[in-house]
Design an enzyme around this catalytic site. Structure first.
Site, PDB file in Angstrom:
ATOM      1  N   LYS A 113       0.845  -1.208   0.000  1.00 16.24           N
ATOM      2  CA  LYS A 113       0.000   0.000   0.000  1.00 16.24           C
ATOM      3  C   LYS A 113       0.877   1.255   0.000  1.00 16.24           C
ATOM      4  CE  LYS A 113      -2.669  -0.956   3.538  1.00 16.24           C
ATOM      5  NZ  LYS A 113      -2.190  -2.327   3.813  1.00 16.24           N
ATOM      6  N   TYR A 146       0.837   3.989   6.542  1.00 16.42           N
ATOM      7  CA  TYR A 146       2.202   3.478   6.468  1.00 16.42           C
ATOM      8  C   TYR A 146       3.212   4.628   6.550  1.00 16.42           C
ATOM      9  CZ  TYR A 146       0.742  -1.247   4.968  1.00 16.42           C
ATOM     10  OH  TYR A 146       0.218  -2.511   4.889  1.00 16.42           O
TER      11      TYR A 146
END
Length: 355
Positions: A113, A146
């Site tokens: 991702k 993230y």
């Protein structure tokens, strides 16, 4: 000096396999989670809540890890909430450990991702990266938890002086029960339902994924890279892709998986047919299967994460990882992808999770 590892998220696919690798390599290994893992020989379980700094501090009293491996996250309704919560988990832990002055290295596990975008905008046209994805690919102009987790590690590293590594696996294949993102267990449960009911094993994803080249990441090879990066001086302070080292097409592997279970595979037919929809009415069927074969887990939701499998298999492009960066630095581990899946299937069967 003794290596003391703290695995955060030791009950998950990544954390449990990492704990086994660390123990095998001679680390004193603690496994932190809300519901501790007590099934791994040699793992010292710690029950703690990353959301609660006071609880965390109490749980870690007397424990001074040299190596910290962060392998967990919490799923929320929006990416903004994912960012708030998951950055806080990292920050709380590193704040509690700060006073111990023992941490030499922090390894963070994220994933693709990083390149494909958050769940809300996952692999959408307009933001797709060039593949194979490479570590130097710039961050997308999208909110992404993230990135927030990375920034917490970078900030603490600068302040505390420890080294770091970031690891970006493709779809992780490994044994675990009750995991948020578990493609092997999901496909094993789906295949078992197909076998019991006589249904075809229908490809749920896109044409690009069906026909395109792909790779995946065995949890054991991810564990090896995590330990390598945290103990090899030239590998520190870097981000790394990690995949098995082979490539495949799902139109080949899908048939191989079906053959393993003794069922009939059906490929891409011109439209995406989400697995989440395919399984939505199968909860009672699974309970019946679990009762018939005396299986350990009768809850379909504890085993199958169809939503995440749909995300992976529904991408509008082929996706694979460039592994040159860690290869150049000496990480040469490799595993066969078909073996990654069948080893998990066999273990799920031997432990009476699937019939």
């Amino acid at each position: 000096m003794e290596n003391i590892a703290l695995v955060v998220g030791a009950t998950g696919i990544t954390g449990s396999n990492l704990a086994e690798e660390l123990i095998a390599q001679g680390f004193t290994t603690y496994g932190l989670s809300r519901n501790p893992n007590t099934t791994i020989a040699g793992l010292i379980p710690i029950k703690a809540d990353l959301m609660n700094p006071d609880n965390l501090e109490e749980a870690l009293k007397g424990i001074s890890p040299t190596h910290v491996y962060f392998t967990t996250w919490m799923r929320n309704e929006t990416e903004e909430e994912n960012i708030r919560v998951n950055s806080m988990l990292v920050r709380n832990l590193l704040n509690v450990l700060s006073s111990k002055k023992s941490v030499q290295h922090v390894a963070l596990v994220t994933g693709l991702k990083h390149y494909l975008g958050p769940f809300e905008a996952y692999a959408k046209e307009g933001v797709l990266p060039e593949t194979p994805v490479r570590e130097e690919h710039p961050r997308l102009p999208l909110p992404n938890f993230y990135y927030a987790q990375e920034d917490e590690v970078y900030k603490a590293s600068e302040k505390e002086g420890f080294t770091w590594s970031v690891h970006r696996p493709h779809t992780v294949v490994g044994y675990a029960v009750g995991n948020l993102m578990n493609i092997a267990a999901t496909l094993a449960v789906y295949a078992s339902i197909c076998k019991e009911t006589g249904r075809k094993f229908i490809w749920p994803g896109s044409e690009a994924q069906w026909n395109g080249i792909s790779d995946v990441t065995d949890a054991k090879i991810l564990a090896k890279q995590l330990v390598w990066a945290s103990t090899t001086e030239s590998a520190k302070n870097q981000a790394y892709n990690i995949a098995n080292g082979d490539v495949f097409r799902w139109k080949w592997l899908w048939k191989r998986i079906a053959d393993w279970f003794g069922i009939e595979a059906e490929g891409f037919n011109g439209t995406v047919r989400p697995l989440e929809k395919e399984l939505e009415n199968d909860h009672e069927i699974w309970k019946s299967i679990a009762g018939k074969y005396h299986l350990k887990e009768s809850s379909l939701d504890r085993l199958a994460s169809a939503w995440h499998t749909d995300l992976d298999l529904g991408r509008p492009l082929e996706v694979m990882c460039d592994m040159s960066k860690s290869r150049k630095l000496g990480f040469t581990a490799y595993t066969n992808t078909e073996d990654s899946f069948t080893e998990v299937f066999q273990r799920l069967r031997s432990e009476h999770i699937i019939p």
